[in-house]
Write a protein that holds these residues in place. Structure first.
Motif, PDB file in Angstrom:
ATOM      1  N   GLY A 140       0.822  -1.197   0.000  1.00  0.00           N
ATOM      2  CA  GLY A 140       0.000   0.000   0.000  1.00  0.00           C
ATOM      3  C   GLY A 140       0.855   1.244   0.000  1.00  0.00           C
ATOM      4  N   VAL A 141       0.434   2.252  -0.763  1.00  0.00           N
ATOM      5  CA  VAL A 141       1.162   3.515  -0.859  1.00  0.00           C
ATOM      6  C   VAL A 141       0.150   4.654  -0.847  1.00  0.00           C
ATOM      7  CG1 VAL A 141       2.685   4.944  -2.288  1.00  0.00           C
ATOM      8  CG2 VAL A 141       3.027   2.465  -2.210  1.00  0.00           C
ATOM      9  N   GLY A 142       0.414   5.705  -0.064  1.00  0.00           N
ATOM     10  CA  GLY A 142      -0.398   6.907  -0.119  1.00  0.00           C
ATOM     11  C   GLY A 142      -1.329   7.078   1.064  1.00  0.00           C
ATOM     12  N   LYS A 143      -2.611   7.330   0.761  1.00  0.00           N
ATOM     13  CA  LYS A 143      -3.605   7.733   1.752  1.00  0.00           C
ATOM     14  C   LYS A 143      -4.448   6.544   2.221  1.00  0.00           C
ATOM     15  CE  LYS A 143      -7.779  10.644   1.899  1.00  0.00           C
ATOM     16  NZ  LYS A 143      -8.444  11.831   1.292  1.00  0.00           N
ATOM     17  N   TRP A 144      -4.685   6.470   3.538  1.00  0.00           N
ATOM     18  CA  TRP A 144      -5.493   5.408   4.128  1.00  0.00           C
ATOM     19  C   TRP A 144      -6.898   5.924   4.452  1.00  0.00           C
ATOM     20  CZ3 TRP A 144      -6.339   0.622   4.156  1.00  0.00           C
ATOM     21  CH2 TRP A 144      -6.929  -0.065   5.216  1.00  0.00           C
ATOM     22  N   HIS A 145      -7.029   6.706   5.527  1.00  0.00           N
ATOM     23  CA  HIS A 145      -8.293   7.370   5.896  1.00  0.00           C
ATOM     24  C   HIS A 145      -9.407   6.382   6.243  1.00  0.00           C
ATOM     25  CE1 HIS A 145     -10.927  11.199   5.155  1.00  0.00           C
ATOM     26  NE2 HIS A 145     -10.629  11.011   6.429  1.00  0.00           N
TER      27      HIS A 145
ATOM     28  N   THR B 166       3.543  -4.275   3.234  1.00  0.00           N
ATOM     29  CA  THR B 166       4.293  -3.031   3.353  1.00  0.00           C
ATOM     30  C   THR B 166       3.340  -1.863   3.166  1.00  0.00           C
ATOM     31  OG1 THR B 166       4.848  -2.751   0.985  1.00  0.00           O
ATOM     32  CG2 THR B 166       6.301  -4.170   2.306  1.00  0.00           C
ATOM     33  N   TRP B 167       3.684  -0.750   3.795  1.00  0.00           N
ATOM     34  CA  TRP B 167       2.904   0.479   3.646  1.00  0.00           C
ATOM     35  C   TRP B 167       3.850   1.672   3.644  1.00  0.00           C
ATOM     36  CZ3 TRP B 167      -1.854   1.998   2.372  1.00  0.00           C
ATOM     37  CH2 TRP B 167      -2.213   3.327   2.615  1.00  0.00           C
ATOM     38  N   PHE B 168       3.669   2.566   2.680  1.00  0.00           N
ATOM     39  CA  PHE B 168       4.407   3.819   2.654  1.00  0.00           C
ATOM     40  C   PHE B 168       3.406   4.933   2.398  1.00  0.00           C
ATOM     41  CE2 PHE B 168       6.513   7.216   0.213  1.00  0.00           C
ATOM     42  CZ  PHE B 168       7.472   7.598   1.134  1.00  0.00           C
ATOM     43  N   GLY B 169       3.195   5.797   3.397  1.00  0.00           N
ATOM     44  CA  GLY B 169       2.219   6.848   3.195  1.00  0.00           C
ATOM     45  C   GLY B 169       1.691   7.383   4.502  1.00  0.00           C
ATOM     46  N   MET B 170       0.416   7.735   4.505  1.00  0.00           N
ATOM     47  CA  MET B 170      -0.226   8.412   5.619  1.00  0.00           C
ATOM     48  C   MET B 170      -1.427   7.619   6.103  1.00  0.00           C
ATOM     49  SD  MET B 170      -1.710  11.417   3.119  1.00  0.00           S
ATOM     50  CE  MET B 170      -2.996  12.091   4.170  1.00  0.00           C
TER      51      MET B 170
ATOM     52  N   GLY C  79      -0.017  20.239  12.300  1.00  0.00           N
ATOM     53  CA  GLY C  79       1.318  20.438  12.849  1.00  0.00           C
ATOM     54  C   GLY C  79       2.061  19.180  13.221  1.00  0.00           C
ATOM     55  N   ARG C  80       1.485  17.993  12.957  1.00  0.00           N
ATOM     56  CA  ARG C  80       2.158  16.730  13.296  1.00  0.00           C
ATOM     57  C   ARG C  80       2.396  15.911  12.035  1.00  0.00           C
ATOM     58  NH1 ARG C  80      -0.608  19.769  17.199  1.00  0.00           N
ATOM     59  NH2 ARG C  80       0.114  19.170  19.290  1.00  0.00           N
ATOM     60  N   THR C  81       3.520  15.245  11.978  1.00  0.00           N
ATOM     61  CA  THR C  81       3.906  14.470  10.796  1.00  0.00           C
ATOM     62  C   THR C  81       3.061  13.205  10.667  1.00  0.00           C
ATOM     63  OG1 THR C  81       6.176  15.280  10.890  1.00  0.00           O
ATOM     64  CG2 THR C  81       5.807  13.243   9.668  1.00  0.00           C
ATOM     65  N   ASP C  82       2.608  12.961   9.439  1.00  0.00           N
ATOM     66  CA  ASP C  82       1.843  11.746   9.134  1.00  0.00           C
ATOM     67  C   ASP C  82       2.370  11.156   7.832  1.00  0.00           C
ATOM     68  OD1 ASP C  82      -0.085   9.739   9.129  1.00  0.00           O
ATOM     69  OD2 ASP C  82      -1.571  10.995   8.103  1.00  0.00           O
ATOM     70  N   LEU C  83       3.603  10.723   7.868  1.00  0.00           N
ATOM     71  CA  LEU C  83       4.216  10.015   6.737  1.00  0.00           C
ATOM     72  C   LEU C  83       5.115   8.943   7.317  1.00  0.00           C
ATOM     73  CD1 LEU C  83       4.564   9.881   3.618  1.00  0.00           C
ATOM     74  CD2 LEU C  83       6.636  11.251   3.929  1.00  0.00           C
ATOM     75  N   ARG C  84       4.857   7.707   6.953  1.00  0.00           N
ATOM     76  CA  ARG C  84       5.585   6.614   7.584  1.00  0.00           C
ATOM     77  C   ARG C  84       5.777   5.470   6.597  1.00  0.00           C
ATOM     78  NH1 ARG C  84       1.967   7.576  11.460  1.00  0.00           N
ATOM     79  NH2 ARG C  84       3.201   6.525  13.072  1.00  0.00           N
ATOM     80  N   GLU C  85       6.741   4.630   6.934  1.00  0.00           N
ATOM     81  CA  GLU C  85       7.013   3.406   6.184  1.00  0.00           C
ATOM     82  C   GLU C  85       6.865   2.241   7.141  1.00  0.00           C
ATOM     83  OE1 GLU C  85      10.019   2.040   2.656  1.00  0.00           O
ATOM     84  OE2 GLU C  85      10.641   3.604   4.051  1.00  0.00           O
ATOM     85  N   ASN C  86       5.978   1.314   6.808  1.00  0.00           N
ATOM     86  CA  ASN C  86       5.737   0.141   7.644  1.00  0.00           C
ATOM     87  C   ASN C  86       6.066  -1.125   6.866  1.00  0.00           C
ATOM     88  OD1 ASN C  86       2.900   1.964   8.573  1.00  0.00           O
ATOM     89  ND2 ASN C  86       4.539   1.526  10.022  1.00  0.00           N
ATOM     90  N   TYR C  87       6.726  -2.049   7.539  1.00  0.00           N
ATOM     91  CA  TYR C  87       7.024  -3.347   6.954  1.00  0.00           C
ATOM     92  C   TYR C  87       7.304  -4.317   8.098  1.00  0.00           C
ATOM     93  CZ  TYR C  87      11.813  -1.703   7.814  1.00  0.00           C
ATOM     94  OH  TYR C  87      12.943  -1.195   8.401  1.00  0.00           O
ATOM     95  N   TYR C  88       7.487  -5.573   7.756  1.00  0.00           N
ATOM     96  CA  TYR C  88       7.737  -6.588   8.766  1.00  0.00           C
ATOM     97  C   TYR C  88       9.166  -7.104   8.660  1.00  0.00           C
ATOM     98  CZ  TYR C  88       2.831  -6.654  10.015  1.00  0.00           C
ATOM     99  OH  TYR C  88       1.590  -6.290  10.469  1.00  0.00           O
ATOM    100  N   ASP C  89       9.829  -7.162   9.802  1.00  0.00           N
ATOM    101  CA  ASP C  89      11.185  -7.675   9.898  1.00  0.00           C
ATOM    102  C   ASP C  89      11.165  -8.859  10.861  1.00  0.00           C
ATOM    103  OD1 ASP C  89      13.904  -8.088   9.857  1.00  0.00           O
ATOM    104  OD2 ASP C  89      14.388  -6.372  11.132  1.00  0.00           O
ATOM    105  N   LEU C  90      11.350 -10.052  10.310  1.00  0.00           N
ATOM    106  CA  LEU C  90      11.305 -11.281  11.105  1.00  0.00           C
ATOM    107  C   LEU C  90       9.989 -11.378  11.884  1.00  0.00           C
ATOM    108  CD1 LEU C  90      14.987 -11.366  12.454  1.00  0.00           C
ATOM    109  CD2 LEU C  90      14.025 -12.562  10.473  1.00  0.00           C
TER     110      LEU C  90
END
Length: 524
Positions: free
Chosen positions: A117-122, A139-143, A157-168
């Protein structure tokens, strides 16, 4: 908002020998007319080419705002079933798609797909369990929220951009504050191209790319405004350039698919989840209304299918389709057996439309646009101390009520349905709007006399019947001359009312804003 779905299938009519790869690309708040193949002055050569070579789906219906359309796409279910009939999720709201729902990436993942997934969730972020990496995306890259600054990547005023994935097997949450200043449309395109290029083609592939363009704020690199929209004047210039930058991204993704040997086995479906805002810089011409209205300008998505696998192409398909249908279509193409899933399959409202899209075969004659009933909404509680949270309930006292920015929809009670060529809107609190000007060339204030007519965004009560076969612009209410049709459609209401999910009381909290970052704040 627009959605581009690229589906890799084997053979037509489900006689395929391999699972389809699926790519969904979503643009946000894009007007019905704001693409080149609809006569716009906005430059969209990549979208135009894909549409011209494919099949335009003229009667593809979506919801009128962000979260409900995305929820229906992800579940195959009407908003009355998921609770998203209540509208968008607020930034600090403790609400999301129910954890008993099997979302599209979850369904595909259990069938062996690699899901990205990439981009906007909402669709909910108050708990980690409601966020994309817990709803089937590897994996997810976005907001997680519904809006952000294009360069700051911040909401309130708060950051909402992240990269999520699984490691082990462990979820990694990498907040990408280091990308501040980089234009998010480019970031989302680049990540999507990277995922296509790196895909192991021994496994089926699912990519959900949800652009925020051209949603407000209308921000774009200055050089792109000059490169794409020097011929467009005023506030519409930035909006147009945002659309063109997104279009360029669509072209890059299509090129990546071709260069990676995937395009020959690809179906591309492009749709909008709602129209552009009425009385803004986007144009839904010639349709009536825009975002937040259930008039056609708010809910008729700009939609096409492109694929070498189409049995027919190069024409406009007028069959009736709905955004929920893609779940059922993908489920069939993937060979899913819902009875074998770890969660029970909830009833879906979508139907398999591949034969309709591919071979112009009719597939459905009825669509619920929306049903709202205040008795299904329980009181909410808690702090609402954030911007953009509606505070003022609508007082439904007259049939012509002015719409104030910030009004709540809590008091609305209405039913909107399409059956064949007939469309019924009935009840109280229906948002009625006027007509968009052609290519945004005129000011909206010229269309309404504020002293003698309702405000151009009015909440009205009554019964309205339109024959869309002869009145696409919804100019002529024929309810009085066709009481038989009105009665046929009203008789369908109770069946839908019985399916409405009660929206339970919930909290609003500021606890998700931690150290300048948006994070889930509720532990299950």
């Amino acid at each position: 908002m627009w959605v581009l779905l690229l589906v890799f299938v084997g053979l037509p009519n489900h006689a395929y020998t391999k699972q389809p790869n699926i790519v969904v690309i979503v643009a946000d708040d894009l007007g019905y007319q704001d693409v080149g193949f609809r006569g716009s002055d906005i430059l969209t050569p990549n979208i135009d080419r894909l549409a011209d070579e494919g099949v335009i789906l003229e009667n593809h219906i979506v919801s009128s705002i962000c979260s409900p359309s995305r929820a229906s796409l992800m579940t195959g279910r009407y908003g009355i079933r998921t609770g998203f009939w209540k509208g968008n999720i607020k930034p600090n709201e403790e609400f999301g798609l129910g954890l008993d729902e099997t979302l599209l990436p979850e369904m595909l993942k259990r069938n062996g797909y690699k899901t990205h997934g990439v981009g906007k969730w909402h669709l909910g972020m108050h708990t980690w369990e409601h966020t994309p990496p817990k709803r089937g995306f590897e994996t997810w890259f976005g907001m997680f929220l519904g809006e952000q600054g294009y360069f700051s990547h911040k909401k309130i005023g708060r950051t909402d951009l992240r990269e999520n994935y699984y490691d082990l097997g462990n979820l990694v949450d990498n907040v990408r504050s280091d990308l501040k200043g980089k234009y998010n449309t480019y970031l989302f395109t680049d990540k999507s191209v990277e995922l296509v290029q790196n895909h192991d083609q021994t496994k089926p592939f699912f990519l959900y790319l949800a652009y925020t363009a051209p949603h407000i704020p209308h921000e774009v690199p200055e050089e792109d405004a000059d490169r794409f929209a020097s011929h467009i004047l005023g506030k519409r210039k930035n909006y147009a350039a945002m659309v063109s930058v997104m279009d360029e991204g669509v072209g890059k993704i299509a090129d990546a698919l071709t260069n990676n040997g995937m395009m020959e086995n690809t179906i591309i479906v492009f749709t909008s989840d709602n129209g552009a805002y009425y009385k803004s810089v986007g144009s839904n011409y010639p349709l009536r209304g825009g975002k937040s209205s259930f008039l056609e300008g708010g809910v008729r998505g700009v939609t096409f299918v492109h694929s070498p696998l189409l049995q027919k192409s190069g024409y406009t398909n007028t069959n009736l389709h709905h955004v929920t249908d893609w779940y059922a279509t993908f489920q069939k193409l993937a060979g899913d057996k819902p009875e074998e899933g770890s969660k029970a399959q909830l009833p879906i409202d979508g139907v398999d439309i591949w034969s309709s899209a591919s071979n112009d075969e009719p597939c459905r004659d009825e669509i619920l646009y929306e049903l709202r009933d205040p008795s299904k909404r329980l009181d909410s509680q808690g702090s609402r101390g954030l911007k953009n949270v509606r505070k003022y309930p609508v007082q439904l006292k007259t049939t012509k009520m002015k719409f104030r920015k910030g009004d709540s929809r809590d008091a609305q009670e209405f039913f909107v349905i399409r059956w064949k060529n007939w469309k019924l809107l009935t009840g109280s609190g229906l948002e009625f709007q006027g007509w968009s000007p052609d290519r945004g060339l005129k000011e909206y204030r010229n269309f309404v006399n504020y002293n003698k007519e309702p405000h151009p965004r009015s909440l009205v009560s009554g019964t309205f019947l339109f024959d869309l076969s002869t009145d696409t612009r919804e100019e002529h209410n024929v309810a009085d001359s066709h009481p038989d049709i009105v009665n046929i459609l009203l008789e369908k209401k109770q069946g839908y009312l019985d399916k409405v999910k009660i929206v339970e009381g919930r909290n609003y909290s500021n606890a998700g804003m931690v150290d300048g970052v948006w994070k889930p704040w509720v532990e299950l």
